[in-house]
Each structure stands twice: as C-alpha cells, then as structure tokens.
Design a protein around this motif. Sequence first.
Motif, PDB file in Angstrom:
ATOM      1  N   CYS A   1       7.510 -45.884  -5.458  1.00 13.79           N
ATOM      2  CA  CYS A   1       7.587 -44.410  -4.931  1.00 13.79           C
ATOM      3  C   CYS A   1       5.754 -44.699  -4.600  1.00 13.79           C
ATOM      4  O   CYS A   1       4.889 -44.995  -5.501  1.00 13.79           O
ATOM      5  CB  CYS A   1       7.706 -43.370  -5.855  1.00 13.79           C
ATOM      6  N   GLY A   2       5.595 -44.236  -3.690  1.00 13.34           N
ATOM      7  CA  GLY A   2       3.928 -44.127  -2.949  1.00 13.34           C
ATOM      8  C   GLY A   2       3.412 -42.998  -3.827  1.00 13.34           C
ATOM      9  O   GLY A   2       2.140 -42.806  -3.805  1.00 13.34           O
ATOM     10  N   ILE A   3       3.896 -42.158  -4.466  1.00 17.12           N
ATOM     11  CA  ILE A   3       3.142 -41.110  -5.268  1.00 17.12           C
ATOM     12  C   ILE A   3       2.884 -41.203  -6.539  1.00 17.12           C
ATOM     13  O   ILE A   3       1.992 -41.172  -7.157  1.00 17.12           O
ATOM     14  CB  ILE A   3       4.039 -39.629  -4.989  1.00 17.12           C
ATOM     15  N   CYS A   4       3.980 -41.598  -7.440  1.00 17.74           N
ATOM     16  CA  CYS A   4       4.053 -42.021  -8.735  1.00 17.74           C
ATOM     17  C   CYS A   4       3.884 -43.332  -9.180  1.00 17.74           C
ATOM     18  O   CYS A   4       3.313 -43.730 -10.288  1.00 17.74           O
ATOM     19  CB  CYS A   4       5.176 -41.291  -9.484  1.00 17.74           C
TER      20      CYS A   4
ATOM     21  N   GLY B   1       9.972 -42.422   7.857  1.00 16.61           N
ATOM     22  CA  GLY B   1      10.748 -43.529   7.340  1.00 16.61           C
ATOM     23  C   GLY B   1      10.101 -43.970   5.951  1.00 16.61           C
ATOM     24  O   GLY B   1      10.768 -44.820   5.353  1.00 16.61           O
ATOM     25  N   HIS B   2       9.278 -43.001   5.441  1.00 18.68           N
ATOM     26  CA  HIS B   2       8.823 -43.345   4.103  1.00 18.68           C
ATOM     27  C   HIS B   2       9.634 -42.574   3.110  1.00 18.68           C
ATOM     28  O   HIS B   2      10.301 -41.566   3.338  1.00 18.68           O
ATOM     29  CB  HIS B   2       7.378 -42.925   3.848  1.00 18.68           C
ATOM     30  N   ALA B   3       9.948 -43.293   1.733  1.00 20.55           N
ATOM     31  CA  ALA B   3      11.006 -42.827   0.893  1.00 20.55           C
ATOM     32  C   ALA B   3      10.064 -42.552  -0.315  1.00 20.55           C
ATOM     33  O   ALA B   3       9.138 -43.278  -0.669  1.00 20.55           O
ATOM     34  CB  ALA B   3      11.906 -43.684   0.813  1.00 20.55           C
TER      35      ALA B   3
ATOM     36  N   MET C   1       1.696 -40.980   2.978  1.00 17.53           N
ATOM     37  CA  MET C   1       1.484 -42.336   3.269  1.00 17.53           C
ATOM     38  C   MET C   1       1.036 -42.531   4.407  1.00 17.53           C
ATOM     39  O   MET C   1      -0.231 -43.166   4.793  1.00 17.53           O
ATOM     40  CB  MET C   1       2.904 -43.215   3.288  1.00 17.53           C
ATOM     41  N   CYS C   2       1.531 -41.566   5.585  1.00 19.64           N
ATOM     42  CA  CYS C   2       1.131 -41.830   7.028  1.00 19.64           C
ATOM     43  C   CYS C   2       0.426 -40.670   7.483  1.00 19.64           C
ATOM     44  O   CYS C   2      -0.134 -40.576   8.699  1.00 19.64           O
ATOM     45  CB  CYS C   2       2.193 -42.406   7.928  1.00 19.64           C
ATOM     46  N   ARG C   3       0.551 -39.508   6.858  1.00 20.27           N
ATOM     47  CA  ARG C   3      -0.191 -38.345   7.167  1.00 20.27           C
ATOM     48  C   ARG C   3       0.651 -37.510   8.466  1.00 20.27           C
ATOM     49  O   ARG C   3       0.018 -36.568   9.045  1.00 20.27           O
ATOM     50  CB  ARG C   3      -1.485 -38.346   7.540  1.00 20.27           C
ATOM     51  N   GLN C   4       1.662 -37.913   8.747  1.00 17.57           N
ATOM     52  CA  GLN C   4       2.595 -37.371   9.982  1.00 17.57           C
ATOM     53  C   GLN C   4       3.038 -35.953   9.335  1.00 17.57           C
ATOM     54  O   GLN C   4       3.243 -36.038   8.130  1.00 17.57           O
ATOM     55  CB  GLN C   4       3.619 -38.233  10.272  1.00 17.57           C
TER      56      GLN C   4
END
Length: 84
Positions: free
Chosen positions: A23-26, A52-54, A75-78
């Motif tokens: 996970c890109g957050i935790c 597309g990010h999970a 992740m991508c700020r979209q």
Amino acid sequence: MRVRIKSWTGVATWTWVANDDSCGICRMPFNGCCSECRTPGDDCPLVWGQCGHAFHMHCILKWLNTQQVQQQCPMCRQEWKFKE
C-alpha cells in the motif's frame, strides 16, 4: 499394490493482484493488512482508483477524509475516483 486414503486436508492460499506489492499509504504488504486491521482478507480489502493505483480500503478512506479541497490519489495526485 493399492493405496487407500483415509483422510486429507485441503490447503489454500490467496493473494491480491495489484500493480504494486504494498500500500502506498501505510507501506504494509497487500497480502497483509493495514494498521487498523488485525487479520488480512475480507475485512481489509483493496480498492482501486480510476488512475490504476490500489490501496487498503481503510488507508484510502482515511487519506480522503484528510483532504480539504480536492480529493486526490496520494501517488499521482489525479482526482480520486473509485474504479467500479
């Protein structure tokens, strides 16, 4: 010679299929669980954005609640929109 099976025990494994391993957050592995959960699986599912990010469901919900103006992917700020 014949072999007779008296009993057997089935074993299964599962894994999430995502672009990343964690996970890109935790930063916890997807096959594990987020910091709020005790066990991986149905109680700690993955959710995908249209970008597309999970992420773990609890992680992205907490992230979106901290966003004041525009809810963006960490992740991508979209603009964050859940993938259906």
